[in-house]
Write a protein that holds these residues in place. Sequence first.
Motif, short mmCIF file in Angstrom:
data_model
loop_
_atom_site.label_atom_id
_atom_site.label_comp_id
_atom_site.label_asym_id
_atom_site.label_seq_id
_atom_site.Cartn_x
_atom_site.Cartn_y
_atom_site.Cartn_z
N PRO A 1 0.80 -1.24 0.00
CA PRO A 1 0.00 0.00 0.00
C PRO A 1 0.82 1.27 0.00
CG PRO A 1 -0.15 -1.14 2.12
CD PRO A 1 0.50 -2.07 1.17
N VAL A 2 1.94 1.31 0.70
CA VAL A 2 2.72 2.55 0.74
C VAL A 2 3.37 2.80 -0.62
CG1 VAL A 2 4.84 1.53 1.67
CG2 VAL A 2 4.35 3.93 2.06
N PHE A 3 3.84 1.73 -1.27
CA PHE A 3 4.38 1.88 -2.63
C PHE A 3 3.28 2.36 -3.57
CE2 PHE A 3 4.92 0.19 -6.90
CZ PHE A 3 6.19 0.63 -7.23
N TYR A 4 2.10 1.80 -3.45
CA TYR A 4 0.96 2.13 -4.31
C TYR A 4 0.59 3.60 -4.20
CZ TYR A 4 -3.65 1.09 -6.45
OH TYR A 4 -4.76 1.03 -7.26
N ILE A 5 0.60 4.11 -2.96
CA ILE A 5 0.25 5.52 -2.74
C ILE A 5 1.35 6.43 -3.25
CG2 ILE A 5 -0.18 7.25 -0.94
CD1 ILE A 5 -1.36 4.86 0.74
N GLN A 6 2.58 6.14 -2.88
CA GLN A 6 3.69 6.99 -3.32
C GLN A 6 3.87 6.95 -4.83
OE1 GLN A 6 6.77 5.38 -0.71
NE2 GLN A 6 6.71 7.24 0.52
N TYR A 7 3.58 5.80 -5.43
CA TYR A 7 3.69 5.68 -6.89
C TYR A 7 2.67 6.59 -7.59
CZ TYR A 7 4.05 3.39 -11.48
OH TYR A 7 4.23 3.13 -12.81
N ALA A 8 1.49 6.75 -6.99
CA ALA A 8 0.50 7.67 -7.56
C ALA A 8 1.05 9.09 -7.58
CB ALA A 8 -0.80 7.59 -6.76
N ALA B 1 4.23 9.95 -7.61
CA ALA B 1 5.33 9.98 -8.59
C ALA B 1 4.80 10.01 -10.02
CB ALA B 1 6.24 8.78 -8.38
N ARG B 2 3.67 9.35 -10.25
CA ARG B 2 3.09 9.34 -11.60
C ARG B 2 2.66 10.74 -12.03
NH1 ARG B 2 -0.84 4.12 -12.94
NH2 ARG B 2 0.63 3.24 -14.47
N ASP C 1 2.32 13.68 4.32
CA ASP C 1 3.03 14.50 5.30
C ASP C 1 2.43 14.33 6.69
OD1 ASP C 1 4.99 16.69 5.96
OD2 ASP C 1 3.13 17.70 6.51
N LEU C 2 1.11 14.24 6.78
CA LEU C 2 0.47 14.06 8.09
C LEU C 2 0.78 12.70 8.69
CD1 LEU C 2 -3.04 15.75 7.78
CD2 LEU C 2 -0.89 16.69 8.63
N LEU C 3 1.17 11.75 7.87
CA LEU C 3 1.59 10.44 8.38
C LEU C 3 3.10 10.35 8.54
CD1 LEU C 3 -0.74 8.04 6.35
CD2 LEU C 3 -1.09 8.98 8.64
N GLY C 4 3.79 11.45 8.27
CA GLY C 4 5.25 11.46 8.41
C GLY C 4 5.96 10.72 7.31
N LEU C 5 5.34 10.62 6.12
CA LEU C 5 5.91 9.90 4.99
C LEU C 5 6.33 10.87 3.90
CD1 LEU C 5 3.28 7.02 4.64
CD2 LEU C 5 5.25 7.12 6.15
N SER C 6 7.28 10.44 3.09
CA SER C 6 7.75 11.27 1.99
C SER C 6 6.82 11.11 0.79
CB SER C 6 9.18 10.90 1.60
OG SER C 6 9.23 9.58 1.08
N ALA C 7 6.89 12.09 -0.11
CA ALA C 7 6.11 12.06 -1.36
C ALA C 7 7.11 12.09 -2.51
CB ALA C 7 5.15 13.23 -1.42
N PRO C 8 7.63 10.95 -2.93
CA PRO C 8 8.68 10.93 -3.94
C PRO C 8 8.18 11.37 -5.31
CG PRO C 8 7.95 8.70 -3.44
CD PRO C 8 7.29 9.59 -2.44
N GLU C 9 9.06 12.01 -6.07
CA GLU C 9 8.71 12.47 -7.41
C GLU C 9 9.10 11.44 -8.46
OE1 GLU C 9 10.11 16.38 -8.22
OE2 GLU C 9 9.08 17.26 -6.50
N THR C 10 9.99 10.51 -8.11
CA THR C 10 10.35 9.41 -9.01
C THR C 10 10.40 8.13 -8.20
OG1 THR C 10 12.72 9.77 -8.65
CG2 THR C 10 11.72 10.91 -10.52
N MET C 11 10.10 7.01 -8.86
CA MET C 11 10.18 5.71 -8.20
C MET C 11 10.62 4.68 -9.23
SD MET C 11 6.89 5.70 -5.63
CE MET C 11 7.40 4.21 -4.80
#
Length: 561
Positions: free
Chosen positions: A436-443, A445-446, A551-561
């Motif tokens: 799930p975390v990959f799935y969210i961050q991938y969105a 990055a897309r 950010d509210l969960l303390g996670l990064s929002a990557p621009e590339t994956m």
Amino acid sequence: MKQDLRDWILQALTALQAGGSLPAGDLPDFVVERTKNRGHGDFATNAALLLAKAAGAKPRDLAATIAAALPPREGVARVDIAGPGFINIVLDGAAYTAQLRTLLAQGTAYGRNDSGRGRRVQIEFVSANPTGPLHVGHGRGAAVGDSLARVLDANGWAVTREFYYNDAGAQITNLALSVQARCKGIEPDHPAWPADGYRGDYILDVARDYMAGATVHADGQDVSGTADGDDLEAIRRFAVAWLRREQDLDLRAFGVVFDVYFLESSLYRDGKVEATVRDLIAAGHTYEHEGALWLKTTDFGDDKDRVMRKGDGSYTYFVPDVAYHVDKWRRGFERVINEQGADHHSTITRVRAGLQALDAGIPKGWPEYVLHQMVTVMRGGEEVKLSKRAGSYVTVRDLIDEVGRDATRYFLIARKTDSQLVFDIDLARAQTNDNPVFYIQYAHARVCSVRRQLAERGIAWDRDNGLARLDRLVETHEQLLLVELSRYPEVVEAAATNLDPQLLAHYLREVATAFHAWYNSHHFIVEDADVRDARLGLAEGTRQVLFNGLDLLGLSAPETM
């Protein structure tokens, strides 16, 4: 959107009161909720059901009266009466595109509100004994506590994060004895090893640094080893400082920083435990029995009275907890939330009973508690139980080293705290949509990849045109995504109201699902400039919500994956 609709309904109810169709006085606390099935409308309210008896009308009849009294409103397609008297509200597309415009205008502020009105709240979490590395249970407390702090801050509360060090008592003595044994070359399997000693390899690390005269910095102080294996007090001070520093390094690697570190030993040093006991005696809620001092906790809902001071003069563990919370109250915190393991459940009644017995104006139910259940770590379908460094449990650092900070935090947040959690290392490491975390961050990055594609093609997003032509977002996937993005402020509010950050974790996965379905079904960079700019606006809105929520969960929002 819910609050705006509630205010709209209030206008109708107030007008009906003024006209005599509804009795004067305070209105009931009716709700406006999203419907589970959009075929029944977008939102529904129970206002007519709650007012019918006082109005002397049938609920359905009153619902029709309220619906007729609603003032015209842009974005509302129609109002229906359903069931025993629910009022269903159907929105048109303009309502959701208007919300997207608000989202894009507010940016990182979208979803934040001022419901806390700057009131002070303290969140105490982790609060591990400084006797070893942080285990995975501490990690769950850190992830949940820090996310709660972030969510409450987003709801307008003035948040203080606090870590309470239990640096007094038998466990600290056992720590010192364990380090002393290692200083003298005694190993855990030797008969002379302390009966309740700590056996992890970290004890040897502490002993080596102590005997080498190393200096450690913890909480603003430097503590040096003296290399004297017989000075148990010097060993104790050094070991506690060494492990406090290590825990702090683990927490910083986890993205968690505290505002206040509070030492249990200071409660004794400053006389606060004794003062609390004197105040309880003076309040008349204690008695002597069999050489011990008892607190009449049964006066405040406990199943039996509890010993405060044992016959040998030492205090039971809940007494310093009461003194600690008196200190919190005197520091002016309107709310105090303790995030702890479920094994602390038995202390809740005792601490609250002690605070009520003081008759100091502390409200019932203060402090609040969020208790998390245990975590089971799995790898290859088998439970992982041991860490070489800790010797008896899996540490937070083990998980961070295995799967990274983001995956560790998300997985420890992603279930309700009162549910046991299985941490699947293999899933957390997987770069697939099942993670799930990959799935969210991938969105996220897309969307960023679309930005890069625009630049590569020499195309600029005409933001103003996109905002003006959001009516071109007519595809089913686009409509579903618009609805999801409009929910974000409600989820942020609900996560704070319920002290439940997993609501946000679950929501972000739903946004990612809606976005990926849209992305996979439609092209964004099309010839029609109006459609292109509108779709790019929706994509940017999605990126912003994902960024804000991560950010509210303390996670990064990557621009590339």
